[in-house]
Enzyme design. Structure first.
Site, mmCIF file in Angstrom:
data_model
loop_
_atom_site.group_PDB
_atom_site.id
_atom_site.type_symbol
_atom_site.label_atom_id
_atom_site.label_comp_id
_atom_site.label_asym_id
_atom_site.label_seq_id
_atom_site.Cartn_x
_atom_site.Cartn_y
_atom_site.Cartn_z
ATOM 1 N N GLU A 174 48.698 45.380 52.513
ATOM 2 C CA GLU A 174 47.602 44.817 53.292
ATOM 3 C C GLU A 174 47.524 43.300 53.178
ATOM 4 O OE1 GLU A 174 44.508 48.434 53.694
ATOM 5 O OE2 GLU A 174 44.355 47.329 51.831
ATOM 6 N N CYS A 219 44.854 36.046 52.866
ATOM 7 C CA CYS A 219 45.082 36.602 51.531
ATOM 8 C C CYS A 219 46.265 37.549 51.627
ATOM 9 C CB CYS A 219 43.811 37.332 51.101
ATOM 10 S SG CYS A 219 43.977 38.171 49.535
ATOM 11 N N CYS A 225 50.823 47.578 41.695
ATOM 12 C CA CYS A 225 50.914 46.584 40.624
ATOM 13 C C CYS A 225 51.122 47.329 39.318
ATOM 14 C CB CYS A 225 49.651 45.741 40.544
ATOM 15 S SG CYS A 225 49.746 44.431 39.295
ATOM 16 N N CYS A 228 45.113 46.563 35.348
ATOM 17 C CA CYS A 228 43.750 46.107 35.064
ATOM 18 C C CYS A 228 42.821 47.259 35.460
ATOM 19 C CB CYS A 228 43.405 44.848 35.846
ATOM 20 S SG CYS A 228 44.537 43.497 35.478
ATOM 21 N N CYS A 242 40.698 47.428 38.926
ATOM 22 C CA CYS A 242 41.395 47.034 40.153
ATOM 23 C C CYS A 242 42.001 48.239 40.848
ATOM 24 C CB CYS A 242 42.487 46.015 39.808
ATOM 25 S SG CYS A 242 43.547 45.620 41.199
ATOM 26 N N GLY A 251 49.142 43.236 44.098
ATOM 27 C CA GLY A 251 50.268 42.851 43.243
ATOM 28 C C GLY A 251 50.060 41.580 42.454
ATOM 29 N N LEU A 305 40.504 35.483 34.703
ATOM 30 C CA LEU A 305 40.070 35.435 33.305
ATOM 31 C C LEU A 305 39.280 36.700 32.947
ATOM 32 C CD1 LEU A 305 40.391 33.455 31.018
ATOM 33 C CD2 LEU A 305 38.283 32.340 31.733
ATOM 34 N N CYS A 335 37.929 41.837 47.992
ATOM 35 C CA CYS A 335 38.747 41.643 46.811
ATOM 36 C C CYS A 335 38.879 42.910 45.976
ATOM 37 C CB CYS A 335 37.964 40.679 45.947
ATOM 38 S SG CYS A 335 38.832 39.304 45.492
HETATM 39 N N1 SAH Z 1 47.346 40.067 40.469
HETATM 40 C C1 SAH Z 1 46.706 38.819 40.695
HETATM 41 C C2 SAH Z 1 46.267 38.586 42.118
HETATM 42 C C3 SAH Z 1 45.670 39.725 42.904
HETATM 43 S S1 SAH Z 1 44.042 40.239 42.570
HETATM 44 C C4 SAH Z 1 45.552 38.635 39.743
HETATM 45 O O1 SAH Z 1 45.163 39.588 39.089
HETATM 46 O O2 SAH Z 1 45.066 37.516 39.642
HETATM 47 C C5 SAH Z 1 42.926 38.973 43.165
HETATM 48 C C6 SAH Z 1 41.621 38.918 42.365
HETATM 49 O O3 SAH Z 1 40.792 40.072 42.623
HETATM 50 C C7 SAH Z 1 41.878 38.918 40.870
HETATM 51 O O4 SAH Z 1 41.071 37.973 40.222
HETATM 52 C C8 SAH Z 1 41.475 40.321 40.510
HETATM 53 O O5 SAH Z 1 41.190 40.432 39.155
HETATM 54 C C9 SAH Z 1 40.297 40.559 41.392
HETATM 55 N N2 SAH Z 1 39.912 41.963 41.513
HETATM 56 C C10 SAH Z 1 40.676 43.045 41.315
HETATM 57 N N3 SAH Z 1 39.966 44.174 41.497
HETATM 58 C C11 SAH Z 1 38.713 43.803 41.817
HETATM 59 C C12 SAH Z 1 37.532 44.513 42.158
HETATM 60 N N4 SAH Z 1 37.505 45.837 42.203
HETATM 61 N N5 SAH Z 1 36.427 43.804 42.442
HETATM 62 C C13 SAH Z 1 36.449 42.448 42.436
HETATM 63 N N6 SAH Z 1 37.546 41.723 42.135
HETATM 64 C C14 SAH Z 1 38.669 42.383 41.828
HETATM 65 FE FE1 SF4 Z 2 47.551 43.750 39.204
HETATM 66 FE FE2 SF4 Z 2 45.907 41.673 39.672
HETATM 67 FE FE3 SF4 Z 2 45.075 44.219 40.057
HETATM 68 FE FE4 SF4 Z 2 45.490 43.307 37.571
HETATM 69 S S1 SF4 Z 2 43.938 42.565 39.049
HETATM 70 S S2 SF4 Z 2 46.172 45.296 38.362
HETATM 71 S S3 SF4 Z 2 47.247 41.970 37.875
HETATM 72 S S4 SF4 Z 2 46.673 43.172 41.178
#
Ligand code: SAH
Ligand code: SF4
Length: 364
Positions: free
Chosen positions: A91, A104, A111, A115, A118, A164, A219, A338
């Site tokens: 996407e 974006c 991935c 996390c 996510c 990713g 972070l 996000c």
């Molecule tokens: N893998 C990279 C970039 C993709 S995620 C990273 O982790 O930085 C882009 C942003 O969305 C990251 O800061 C991620 O932590 C955040 N994110 C992931 N899942 C989320 C969620 N369910 N709600 C809000 N932000 C989220």
């Molecule tokens: Fe991967 Fe970023 Fe999601 Fe963490 S927040 S699982 S690094 S896409």
């Protein structure tokens, strides 16, 4: 098999044309046709000699991932799902702002970093996207959105914040970044292209040397105990080392700050004491904060922080002198916010089974 020219930045195209016995300026011409005119058929490239076009038709293609769906949210956010083969989809989201807007884009199918909050992470991992599949997202969006009446591209900024971890797909991401920045490609400035990472330190150091674009670091916690829980990569690259890596990056970055992203998870990382701890943690790193209210997905196990808690958290950081933004949720009605980008991932890691097990155990 024919060579896909969408995989090449200017350097790659120049080499390709050199081995065909063609002059370097052909690479620039073809690059402009592909990325500025949105051409994918060599016969459209009318300023190439017929004989060259014939040779290209025989040996090369411009193969863009197929478009599966295009959606538009009531707030103007747009989302495209691209077919990247064998049942997988990724996407791309466009977020309009007052004049132009931000695209974006995704870097991997799923991935591997797990996390816990996510949705992409929960989906599991299939493979890295090729450079063509990464830049193909910008190619499609650019074609769909076009230019302003002043002939400026509608896409003014790109963030690698889709599906990713971009730094886990380093070489392909760097090739795609090269094309984004090239004047014969999309001509974006380094300051307007942001790589977001969960904190892969060795790759941050490499990026700083080869392609110092703007940097965002996910972070999400003010101490290692909490971060170990929600960003498992922290066990490998803990906060103290991550802060040092951010400082090193800033020596070459196009902006004089790092953006720290911080997802607001109710009761997990959103208390006043966390905000105060965060101020201490980042005291040597010039930075801005972007607080992201958690976007829920089925069985996430987390809740979004209350607005009251988000405000208290923001105020503590602001009173300490930091610039803080709270990310607005856009495109909610098309699941484009996000962390909601799920695409279609044929998982190769059995992650989903693992999570289903965890959920069953929690319920039982
Ligand atoms: N893998 C990279 C970039 C993709 S995620 C990273 O982790 O930085 C882009 C942003 O969305 C990251 O800061 C991620 O932590 C955040 N994110 C992931 N899942 C989320 C969620 N369910 N709600 C809000 N932000 C989220
Ligand atoms: Fe991967 Fe970023 Fe999601 Fe963490 S927040 S699982 S690094 S896409």
């Amino acid at each position: 098999m024919k060579t896909n020219l969408l995989n090449f930045d200017l350097n790659g195209l120049t080499q390709y044309f050199a081995q065909m016995g063609e002059k370097p300026f052909r690479a620039k011409q073809v690059m402009r046709w592909i990325h500025q005119s949105g051409a994918s058929d060599f016969d459209e490239m009318t300023d190439l000699a017929k004989s060259l076009r014939a040779k290209l038709n025989e040996n090369a293609v411009v193969e863009v991932p197929k478009l599966m769906t295009a959606q538009e949210s009531s707030d103007g956010t747009r989302k495209w799902l691209l077919d990247v083969g064998t049942g997988n989809g990724v996407e791309t989201v466009f977020i309009p702002e007052s004049e132009r807007g931000t695209l974006c884009i995704s870097s991997q199918i799923g991935c591997a970093l797990e996390c816990t909050f996510c949705s992409t992470g929960r989906q599991g991992f299939n493979r890295n996207l090729t450079a063509a599949e990464i830049i193909g997202q910008l190619w499609w969006a650019n074609k769909a959105l076009g230019v302003t009446p002043k002939n400026e591209r509608i896409i003014s900024n790109v963030v690698m914040m889709g599906m990713g971890e971009p730094l886990a797909n380093f070489d392909n991401v760097v090739t795609a970044l090269n094309i984004m920045l090239d004047d014969h490609g999309y001509g974006l400035s380094r300051r307007r292209v942001t790589v977001s990472t969960s904190g892969m330190i060795p790759q941050m150091d490499r990026l700083k040397e080869v392609m110092p674009v703007a940097l965002a670091v996910s972070l999400h916690a003010s101490n290692d105990a909490v971060r170990d829980q929600i960003v498992p990569l922290n066990k490998k690259y803990p906060l103290k080392e991550l802060m040092a890596a951010c400082r090193r990056y800033l020596e070459k970055a196009p902006r004089d700050f790092v953006t720290f992203e911080y997802v607001m998870l109710d009761g997990v990382n959103d208390q006043a004491q966390h905000a105060r701890e965060l101020i201490q943690l980042v005291r040597d790193v010039p930075c801005k904060f972007n607080l992201i209210p958690f976007n829920s997905f089925p069985n996430s196990g987390y809740n979004r922080s209350t607005n009251a808690n988000i405000q208290v958290f923001r105020d503590i950081l602001q009173q300490a002198g930091f610039v803080v933004t709270v990310r607005k949720t856009r495109g909610d009605d098309i699941d484009a916010a996000c962390g909601q980008l799920a695409g279609q991932v044929k998982d190769k890691t059995r992650r989903q089974q693992k999570w289903q097990q965890v959920m069953l155990e929690q319920r039982g």
